[in-house]
Design a protein around this motif. Structure first.
Motif, PDB file in Angstrom:
ATOM      1  N   GLY A 121       0.840  -1.186   0.000  1.00 18.41           N
ATOM      2  CA  GLY A 121       0.000   0.000   0.000  1.00 18.41           C
ATOM      3  C   GLY A 121       0.876   1.236   0.000  1.00 18.41           C
ATOM      4  N   VAL A 122       0.559   2.162  -0.886  1.00 23.04           N
ATOM      5  CA  VAL A 122       1.275   3.433  -0.947  1.00 23.04           C
ATOM      6  C   VAL A 122       0.254   4.524  -0.656  1.00 23.04           C
ATOM      7  CG1 VAL A 122       2.752   4.929  -2.322  1.00 23.04           C
ATOM      8  CG2 VAL A 122       2.788   2.461  -2.721  1.00 23.04           C
ATOM      9  N   ARG A 123       0.543   5.329   0.352  1.00 23.01           N
ATOM     10  CA  ARG A 123      -0.412   6.334   0.815  1.00 23.01           C
ATOM     11  C   ARG A 123      -0.039   7.721   0.355  1.00 23.01           C
ATOM     12  NH1 ARG A 123      -3.670   6.123   5.375  1.00 23.01           N
ATOM     13  NH2 ARG A 123      -4.284   8.046   4.361  1.00 23.01           N
ATOM     14  N   GLY A 124      -1.025   8.575   0.350  1.00 24.71           N
ATOM     15  CA  GLY A 124      -0.798   9.975   0.077  1.00 24.71           C
ATOM     16  C   GLY A 124      -2.030  10.775   0.420  1.00 24.71           C
ATOM     17  N   ALA A 125      -1.830  12.086   0.582  1.00 21.94           N
ATOM     18  CA  ALA A 125      -2.953  12.977   0.856  1.00 21.94           C
ATOM     19  C   ALA A 125      -2.596  14.381   0.380  1.00 21.94           C
ATOM     20  CB  ALA A 125      -3.288  12.983   2.345  1.00 21.94           C
ATOM     21  N   ILE A 126      -3.636  15.120   0.065  1.00 21.26           N
ATOM     22  CA  ILE A 126      -3.488  16.502  -0.389  1.00 21.26           C
ATOM     23  C   ILE A 126      -4.736  17.256   0.043  1.00 21.26           C
ATOM     24  CG2 ILE A 126      -4.554  16.129  -2.658  1.00 21.26           C
ATOM     25  CD1 ILE A 126      -2.271  17.931  -3.815  1.00 21.26           C
TER      26      ILE A 126
ATOM     27  N   ASP B 195       0.599  -0.410 -14.984  1.00 22.03           N
ATOM     28  CA  ASP B 195       0.454  -1.864 -14.969  1.00 22.03           C
ATOM     29  C   ASP B 195       0.854  -2.487 -13.629  1.00 22.03           C
ATOM     30  OD1 ASP B 195      -0.629  -2.175 -17.462  1.00 22.03           O
ATOM     31  OD2 ASP B 195       1.264  -2.639 -18.451  1.00 22.03           O
ATOM     32  N   HIS B 196       1.545  -1.737 -12.784  1.00 21.56           N
ATOM     33  CA  HIS B 196       1.939  -2.229 -11.463  1.00 21.56           C
ATOM     34  C   HIS B 196       0.836  -2.032 -10.418  1.00 21.56           C
ATOM     35  CE1 HIS B 196       6.365  -1.191 -12.674  1.00 21.56           C
ATOM     36  NE2 HIS B 196       5.923  -2.274 -13.279  1.00 21.56           N
ATOM     37  N   VAL B 197      -0.193  -1.255 -10.770  1.00 14.85           N
ATOM     38  CA  VAL B 197      -1.224  -0.870  -9.808  1.00 14.85           C
ATOM     39  C   VAL B 197      -2.384  -1.859  -9.843  1.00 14.85           C
ATOM     40  CG1 VAL B 197      -2.784   0.968  -9.089  1.00 14.85           C
ATOM     41  CG2 VAL B 197      -0.570   1.557 -10.114  1.00 14.85           C
ATOM     42  N   ALA B 198      -2.645  -2.479  -8.686  1.00 13.25           N
ATOM     43  CA  ALA B 198      -3.777  -3.401  -8.579  1.00 13.25           C
ATOM     44  C   ALA B 198      -5.086  -2.630  -8.429  1.00 13.25           C
ATOM     45  CB  ALA B 198      -3.578  -4.338  -7.390  1.00 13.25           C
ATOM     46  N   SER B 199      -5.065  -1.565  -7.618  1.00 15.96           N
ATOM     47  CA  SER B 199      -6.256  -0.736  -7.430  1.00 15.96           C
ATOM     48  C   SER B 199      -5.883   0.534  -6.672  1.00 15.96           C
ATOM     49  CB  SER B 199      -7.347  -1.495  -6.670  1.00 15.96           C
ATOM     50  OG  SER B 199      -6.912  -1.806  -5.366  1.00 15.96           O
ATOM     51  N   VAL B 200      -6.800   1.490  -6.727  1.00 12.81           N
ATOM     52  CA  VAL B 200      -6.624   2.755  -6.019  1.00 12.81           C
ATOM     53  C   VAL B 200      -7.934   3.073  -5.309  1.00 12.81           C
ATOM     54  CG1 VAL B 200      -6.140   5.229  -6.236  1.00 12.81           C
ATOM     55  CG2 VAL B 200      -5.018   3.610  -7.785  1.00 12.81           C
ATOM     56  N   ILE B 201      -7.822   3.396  -4.035  1.00 10.33           N
ATOM     57  CA  ILE B 201      -8.972   3.870  -3.271  1.00 10.33           C
ATOM     58  C   ILE B 201      -8.701   5.328  -2.925  1.00 10.33           C
ATOM     59  CG2 ILE B 201     -10.334   3.662  -1.157  1.00 10.33           C
ATOM     60  CD1 ILE B 201      -9.567   0.677  -1.142  1.00 10.33           C
ATOM     61  N   ILE B 202      -9.667   6.174  -3.249  1.00 13.86           N
ATOM     62  CA  ILE B 202      -9.546   7.595  -2.950  1.00 13.86           C
ATOM     63  C   ILE B 202     -10.671   7.969  -2.009  1.00 13.86           C
ATOM     64  CG2 ILE B 202      -9.543   9.932  -3.873  1.00 13.86           C
ATOM     65  CD1 ILE B 202      -8.707   8.718  -6.577  1.00 13.86           C
ATOM     66  N   SER B 203     -10.309   8.609  -0.900  1.00 11.06           N
ATOM     67  CA  SER B 203     -11.343   9.101   0.013  1.00 11.06           C
ATOM     68  C   SER B 203     -11.220  10.609   0.130  1.00 11.06           C
ATOM     69  CB  SER B 203     -11.208   8.450   1.392  1.00 11.06           C
ATOM     70  OG  SER B 203     -10.018   8.862   2.022  1.00 11.06           O
ATOM     71  N   THR B 204     -12.349  11.227   0.417  1.00 11.45           N
ATOM     72  CA  THR B 204     -12.368  12.660   0.665  1.00 11.45           C
ATOM     73  C   THR B 204     -13.080  12.916   1.978  1.00 11.45           C
ATOM     74  OG1 THR B 204     -14.493  13.086  -0.397  1.00 11.45           O
ATOM     75  CG2 THR B 204     -12.536  13.147  -1.813  1.00 11.45           C
ATOM     76  N   THR B 205     -12.754  14.035   2.578  1.00 13.28           N
ATOM     77  CA  THR B 205     -13.544  14.463   3.720  1.00 13.28           C
ATOM     78  C   THR B 205     -14.935  14.814   3.198  1.00 13.28           C
ATOM     79  OG1 THR B 205     -12.508  16.647   3.439  1.00 13.28           O
ATOM     80  CG2 THR B 205     -11.634  15.228   5.181  1.00 13.28           C
ATOM     81  N   THR B 206     -15.913  14.803   4.079  1.00 10.68           N
ATOM     82  CA  THR B 206     -17.301  14.970   3.636  1.00 10.68           C
ATOM     83  C   THR B 206     -17.605  16.355   3.088  1.00 10.68           C
ATOM     84  OG1 THR B 206     -17.989  15.461   5.910  1.00 10.68           O
ATOM     85  CG2 THR B 206     -18.181  13.167   5.160  1.00 10.68           C
ATOM     86  N   ASP B 207     -16.681  17.306   3.255  1.00 13.99           N
ATOM     87  CA  ASP B 207     -16.889  18.647   2.697  1.00 13.99           C
ATOM     88  C   ASP B 207     -16.479  18.736   1.226  1.00 13.99           C
ATOM     89  OD1 ASP B 207     -14.198  18.384   3.284  1.00 13.99           O
ATOM     90  OD2 ASP B 207     -14.083  20.161   4.554  1.00 13.99           O
ATOM     91  N   ILE B 208     -16.063  17.613   0.640  1.00 17.47           N
ATOM     92  CA  ILE B 208     -15.759  17.561  -0.791  1.00 17.47           C
ATOM     93  C   ILE B 208     -16.817  16.690  -1.469  1.00 17.47           C
ATOM     94  CG2 ILE B 208     -14.117  16.803  -2.558  1.00 17.47           C
ATOM     95  CD1 ILE B 208     -11.870  17.402  -0.567  1.00 17.47           C
ATOM     96  N   SER B 209     -17.599  17.314  -2.337  1.00 15.46           N
ATOM     97  CA  SER B 209     -18.647  16.565  -3.035  1.00 15.46           C
ATOM     98  C   SER B 209     -18.903  17.095  -4.450  1.00 15.46           C
ATOM     99  CB  SER B 209     -19.946  16.600  -2.224  1.00 15.46           C
ATOM    100  OG  SER B 209     -20.384  17.944  -2.070  1.00 15.46           O
TER     101      SER B 209
ATOM    102  N   ILE C 219      -8.099  15.121   0.485  1.00 10.37           N
ATOM    103  CA  ILE C 219      -8.225  13.973  -0.416  1.00 10.37           C
ATOM    104  C   ILE C 219      -7.116  12.996  -0.051  1.00 10.37           C
ATOM    105  CG2 ILE C 219      -8.130  13.194  -2.822  1.00 10.37           C
ATOM    106  CD1 ILE C 219      -8.877  16.202  -3.532  1.00 10.37           C
ATOM    107  N   ARG C 220      -7.479  11.753   0.210  1.00 10.67           N
ATOM    108  CA  ARG C 220      -6.498  10.731   0.564  1.00 10.67           C
ATOM    109  C   ARG C 220      -6.497   9.636  -0.508  1.00 10.67           C
ATOM    110  NH1 ARG C 220      -8.695  12.521   5.436  1.00 10.67           N
ATOM    111  NH2 ARG C 220      -7.199  12.884   7.111  1.00 10.67           N
ATOM    112  N   VAL C 221      -5.324   9.081  -0.753  1.00 16.57           N
ATOM    113  CA  VAL C 221      -5.170   8.021  -1.749  1.00 16.57           C
ATOM    114  C   VAL C 221      -4.484   6.827  -1.110  1.00 16.57           C
ATOM    115  CG1 VAL C 221      -3.932   7.369  -3.866  1.00 16.57           C
ATOM    116  CG2 VAL C 221      -5.092   9.575  -3.738  1.00 16.57           C
ATOM    117  N   MET C 222      -5.010   5.638  -1.386  1.00 16.44           N
ATOM    118  CA  MET C 222      -4.349   4.386  -1.036  1.00 16.44           C
ATOM    119  C   MET C 222      -4.199   3.614  -2.342  1.00 16.44           C
ATOM    120  SD  MET C 222      -3.051   2.109   1.056  1.00 16.44           S
ATOM    121  CE  MET C 222      -3.645   2.244   2.722  1.00 16.44           C
ATOM    122  N   MET C 223      -2.955   3.479  -2.776  1.00 17.03           N
ATOM    123  CA  MET C 223      -2.651   2.793  -4.025  1.00 17.03           C
ATOM    124  C   MET C 223      -2.084   1.422  -3.676  1.00 17.03           C
ATOM    125  SD  MET C 223      -0.326   4.407  -7.108  1.00 17.03           S
ATOM    126  CE  MET C 223      -1.169   5.976  -7.039  1.00 17.03           C
TER     127      MET C 223
END
Length: 127
Positions: free
Chosen positions: A4-9, A39-53, A88-92
């Motif tokens: 898992g590779v994490r990130g946030a912005i 091609d190395h990425v199995a999946s990406v999950i992106i979450s946002t705080t609820t104030d982003i819609s 915005i958070r990313v889990m790759m």
């Protein structure tokens, strides 16, 4: 091995253009820092705080060259009082030979405050 590779912005406002632009920036920086090819990425999950819609951040990933076949899913973070807004958070999930300690997690804008321990590691390793 999958890691898992994490990130946030953070964004300054819930505006579709900014949400998409900053999501794209974060994903590309995570990929660059860790030499990740689509091609190395199995999946990406992106979450946002609820104030982003205003936009689906996954749309930003699908528009990156060669990333259109990567499975991406969006969700909202838990709405915890006092949590960082407009984030915005990313889990790759990535197929890689890197060890856990060799992974570079990426935190940009105000999100550097979320994990100063990892942000400092990234700044030291990239200089």
């Amino acid at each position: 091995m999958i890691r898992g590779v994490r990130g946030a912005i953070t964004v300054s406002a819930d505006q579709p253009e900014e949400v998409l632009q900053e999501t794209r920036r974060l994903v590309l920086e995570i990929a660059r820092e860790n030499k990740i090819e689509p091609d190395h990425v199995a999946s990406v999950i992106i979450s946002t705080t609820t104030d982003i819609s205003s936009a689906f951040p996954a749309k930003a990933v699908r528009t990156i060259d060669e990333w259109n076949f990567v499975p991406v899913m969006c969700t909202h973070e838990m709405d915890v009082p006092g949590s960082m807004p407009l984030c915005i958070r990313v889990m790759m999930h990535v197929n890689t030979e890197l060890s856990q300690k060799e992974i570079h997690h990426v935190y940009l804008n105000e999100a550097t405050k979320l994990r100063p321990d990892l942000t400092a590691k990234s700044q030291v390793s990239s200089t």
